[in-house]
Motif scaffolding. Structure first.
Motif, PDB file in Angstrom:
ATOM      1  N   VAL A  40       0.824  -1.216   0.000  1.00  0.00           N
ATOM      2  CA  VAL A  40       0.000   0.000   0.000  1.00  0.00           C
ATOM      3  C   VAL A  40       0.858   1.266   0.000  1.00  0.00           C
ATOM      4  O   VAL A  40       0.353   2.365   0.199  1.00  0.00           O
ATOM      5  CB  VAL A  40      -0.975   0.013   1.203  1.00  0.00           C
ATOM      6  CG1 VAL A  40      -1.988  -1.110   1.080  1.00  0.00           C
ATOM      7  CG2 VAL A  40      -0.214  -0.068   2.525  1.00  0.00           C
ATOM      8  N   GLU A  41       2.155   1.109  -0.203  1.00  0.00           N
ATOM      9  CA  GLU A  41       3.095   2.242  -0.286  1.00  0.00           C
ATOM     10  C   GLU A  41       3.089   3.079   0.991  1.00  0.00           C
ATOM     11  O   GLU A  41       3.191   4.311   0.948  1.00  0.00           O
ATOM     12  CB  GLU A  41       2.769   3.122  -1.505  1.00  0.00           C
ATOM     13  CG  GLU A  41       2.733   2.389  -2.829  1.00  0.00           C
ATOM     14  CD  GLU A  41       4.093   1.912  -3.305  1.00  0.00           C
ATOM     15  OE1 GLU A  41       5.112   2.275  -2.668  1.00  0.00           O
ATOM     16  OE2 GLU A  41       4.159   1.167  -4.315  1.00  0.00           O
ATOM     17  N   CYS A  42       2.991   2.408   2.147  1.00  0.00           N
ATOM     18  CA  CYS A  42       2.924   3.142   3.414  1.00  0.00           C
ATOM     19  C   CYS A  42       4.289   3.641   3.872  1.00  0.00           C
ATOM     20  O   CYS A  42       4.370   4.542   4.715  1.00  0.00           O
ATOM     21  CB  CYS A  42       2.298   2.271   4.502  1.00  0.00           C
ATOM     22  SG  CYS A  42       3.269   0.802   4.918  1.00  0.00           S
ATOM     23  N   GLY A  43       5.366   3.063   3.352  1.00  0.00           N
ATOM     24  CA  GLY A  43       6.705   3.503   3.704  1.00  0.00           C
ATOM     25  C   GLY A  43       7.220   2.973   5.027  1.00  0.00           C
ATOM     26  O   GLY A  43       8.296   3.375   5.479  1.00  0.00           O
ATOM     27  N   THR A  44       6.496   2.056   5.658  1.00  0.00           N
ATOM     28  CA  THR A  44       6.919   1.531   6.953  1.00  0.00           C
ATOM     29  C   THR A  44       8.261   0.826   6.863  1.00  0.00           C
ATOM     30  O   THR A  44       9.121   0.990   7.732  1.00  0.00           O
ATOM     31  CB  THR A  44       5.853   0.566   7.512  1.00  0.00           C
ATOM     32  OG1 THR A  44       4.615   1.256   7.647  1.00  0.00           O
ATOM     33  CG2 THR A  44       6.273   0.018   8.867  1.00  0.00           C
ATOM     34  N   CYS A  45       8.471   0.047   5.819  1.00  0.00           N
ATOM     35  CA  CYS A  45       9.731  -0.675   5.662  1.00  0.00           C
ATOM     36  C   CYS A  45      10.894   0.289   5.438  1.00  0.00           C
ATOM     37  O   CYS A  45      12.020   0.052   5.885  1.00  0.00           O
ATOM     38  CB  CYS A  45       9.636  -1.677   4.514  1.00  0.00           C
ATOM     39  SG  CYS A  45       9.186  -0.956   2.915  1.00  0.00           S
ATOM     40  N   PHE A  46      10.622   1.398   4.760  1.00  0.00           N
ATOM     41  CA  PHE A  46      11.663   2.374   4.443  1.00  0.00           C
ATOM     42  C   PHE A  46      12.045   3.201   5.669  1.00  0.00           C
ATOM     43  O   PHE A  46      13.216   3.422   5.951  1.00  0.00           O
ATOM     44  CB  PHE A  46      11.178   3.291   3.316  1.00  0.00           C
ATOM     45  CG  PHE A  46      12.159   4.340   2.895  1.00  0.00           C
ATOM     46  CD1 PHE A  46      13.256   4.014   2.118  1.00  0.00           C
ATOM     47  CD2 PHE A  46      11.990   5.662   3.282  1.00  0.00           C
ATOM     48  CE1 PHE A  46      14.172   4.984   1.717  1.00  0.00           C
ATOM     49  CE2 PHE A  46      12.894   6.639   2.900  1.00  0.00           C
ATOM     50  CZ  PHE A  46      13.993   6.297   2.111  1.00  0.00           C
ATOM     51  N   ARG A  47      11.036   3.642   6.419  1.00  0.00           N
ATOM     52  CA  ARG A  47      11.292   4.505   7.572  1.00  0.00           C
ATOM     53  C   ARG A  47      11.474   3.729   8.868  1.00  0.00           C
ATOM     54  O   ARG A  47      12.095   4.215   9.808  1.00  0.00           O
ATOM     55  CB  ARG A  47      10.129   5.489   7.773  1.00  0.00           C
ATOM     56  CG  ARG A  47       9.986   6.542   6.707  1.00  0.00           C
ATOM     57  CD  ARG A  47       8.961   7.583   7.171  1.00  0.00           C
ATOM     58  NE  ARG A  47       7.762   6.948   7.691  1.00  0.00           N
ATOM     59  CZ  ARG A  47       6.752   6.547   6.951  1.00  0.00           C
ATOM     60  NH1 ARG A  47       6.784   6.717   5.644  1.00  0.00           N
ATOM     61  NH2 ARG A  47       5.703   5.955   7.492  1.00  0.00           N
ATOM     62  N   GLN A  98       0.030   5.732  -1.606  1.00  0.00           N
ATOM     63  CA  GLN A  98       0.926   6.420  -0.677  1.00  0.00           C
ATOM     64  C   GLN A  98       0.223   7.557   0.049  1.00  0.00           C
ATOM     65  O   GLN A  98       0.406   7.750   1.253  1.00  0.00           O
ATOM     66  CB  GLN A  98       2.136   6.961  -1.439  1.00  0.00           C
ATOM     67  CG  GLN A  98       3.175   7.627  -0.556  1.00  0.00           C
ATOM     68  CD  GLN A  98       4.281   8.250  -1.363  1.00  0.00           C
ATOM     69  OE1 GLN A  98       4.049   9.131  -2.183  1.00  0.00           O
ATOM     70  NE2 GLN A  98       5.501   7.775  -1.140  1.00  0.00           N
ATOM     71  N   ILE A  99      -0.602   8.296  -0.670  1.00  0.00           N
ATOM     72  CA  ILE A  99      -1.289   9.446  -0.076  1.00  0.00           C
ATOM     73  C   ILE A  99      -2.162   9.015   1.099  1.00  0.00           C
ATOM     74  O   ILE A  99      -2.229   9.696   2.123  1.00  0.00           O
ATOM     75  CB  ILE A  99      -2.136  10.167  -1.142  1.00  0.00           C
ATOM     76  CG1 ILE A  99      -1.223  10.825  -2.191  1.00  0.00           C
ATOM     77  CG2 ILE A  99      -3.047  11.205  -0.510  1.00  0.00           C
ATOM     78  CD1 ILE A  99      -1.968  11.414  -3.365  1.00  0.00           C
ATOM     79  N   PHE A 100      -2.821   7.867   0.972  1.00  0.00           N
ATOM     80  CA  PHE A 100      -3.723   7.405   2.029  1.00  0.00           C
ATOM     81  C   PHE A 100      -3.050   6.502   3.058  1.00  0.00           C
ATOM     82  O   PHE A 100      -3.622   6.266   4.121  1.00  0.00           O
ATOM     83  CB  PHE A 100      -4.910   6.658   1.420  1.00  0.00           C
ATOM     84  CG  PHE A 100      -6.054   7.556   1.034  1.00  0.00           C
ATOM     85  CD1 PHE A 100      -7.116   7.781   1.892  1.00  0.00           C
ATOM     86  CD2 PHE A 100      -6.052   8.204  -0.180  1.00  0.00           C
ATOM     87  CE1 PHE A 100      -8.150   8.621   1.544  1.00  0.00           C
ATOM     88  CE2 PHE A 100      -7.079   9.043  -0.554  1.00  0.00           C
ATOM     89  CZ  PHE A 100      -8.141   9.258   0.313  1.00  0.00           C
ATOM     90  N   SER A 101      -1.849   6.006   2.760  1.00  0.00           N
ATOM     91  CA  SER A 101      -1.229   5.023   3.650  1.00  0.00           C
ATOM     92  C   SER A 101      -0.003   5.526   4.389  1.00  0.00           C
ATOM     93  O   SER A 101       0.346   4.995   5.442  1.00  0.00           O
ATOM     94  CB  SER A 101      -0.838   3.771   2.832  1.00  0.00           C
ATOM     95  OG  SER A 101      -1.944   3.240   2.141  1.00  0.00           O
TER      96      SER A 101
END
Length: 277
Positions: A40-47, A98-101
């Protein structure tokens, strides 16, 4: 999100970090992969992981040697040792995920970060929901389930049929191509997001219809929903309309939040600004 296979050493630390279970280690190539449909492109893995920027070739060699000698060389569980997780440039309709997640991404439609609005947190000055009205928040996808926009549309269509008022400043409302029918933009229907909130308002007589509709739709869609319901108390702080109605319908209710201290609508400046809207 993407995983750079030139850097990845298949340690698997990122697998547990993903809230959507979208990351897995592909044993055929000994690299981690992301399931694009589930992501869902939430970015959790990245951040959510520290990075060490180790040389991938050296790290792989040490891991292979350790395996041959029957011991393990594993990074700390909250570390991507080679900084293999990267955030790629997204375009619509994928960008909507990404916008919503991603909680640090601002909704261009509303100018706020997050999935909804301030709801009724400033109700005593803005009078978004009056004493004979009821506000609802219908939340989709949490915790860790996610939701397709096509499933949200099933709900918004049924709600539109009831004649509810969609909150104008809500991000989902901005994506309605036809508010009277509850139809979302067709280009985003196949996109999945971490969660979303539909915000509506009705008069007090519509409560039973709205609650039964949400319950019915919840059985049809492949996600979870949670509904919040609120109203404006009297000047004495009493809920004389909604609470008795919910009890009559068989719902046990508790006052979860009481928002107060923001001032009264007798403030002439606030009153004038509110009436202009």
């Amino acid at each position: 999100m993407t995983i750079n296979h030139e850097k990845c050493i298949a340690c698997g630390n990122c697998v547990a970090v993903c809230p959507m279970n979208a990351i897995y280690v592909d044993t055929t190539i000994n690299r981690a992969r992301i399931d694009d449909d589930a992501c869902v492109e939430c970015g959790t893995c990245f951040r959510g992981m520290s990075t060490e920027n180790l040389n991938p070739k050296i790290a792989r060699t040490i891991r292979m040697a350790a395996k041959a000698l029957r011991f393990r060389m594993e990074p700390e569980p909250d570390v991507c040792p080679t900084s293999a997780i990267e955030m790629n440039e997204l375009e619509m309709p994928r960008l909507i995920r990404q916008i919503f997640s991603d909680p640090v991404v601002e909704h261009t439609s509303t100018g706020i970060k997050g999935r909804g609005t301030e709801e009724v947190k400033t109700n005593d000055v803005r009078l978004r929901v009056d004493t004979d009205e009821v506000g609802y928040t219908i939340e989709f996808g949490r915790p860790g389930v996610g939701v397709m926009f096509s499933d949200i549309q099933i709900m918004t269509r049924e709600l539109a049929f009831l004649g509810v008022k969609f909150e104008k400043n809500n991000p989902i409302t901005h994506l309605l191509a036809d508010e009277s029918m509850g139809n979302l933009r067709p280009d985003i229907l196949n996109e999945k997001i971490l969660s979303a909130i539909v915000e509506i308002k009705t008069d007090i007589n519509m409560v039973e219809k709205v609650l039964s509709t949400v319950k019915m739709v919840n059985l049809e869609i492949d996600t979870v929903t949670a509904i919040g319901i609120s109203t404006r108390c009297t000047d004495e702080g009493d809920d004389v309309n909604l609470r008795p109605l919910l009890e009559k319908l068989g719902y046990s209710n508790h006052r979860a939040k009481t928002n107060m201290g923001l001032g009264r609508r007798t403030n002439k400046i606030i009153l004038t600004q509110t009436e202009k809207k």
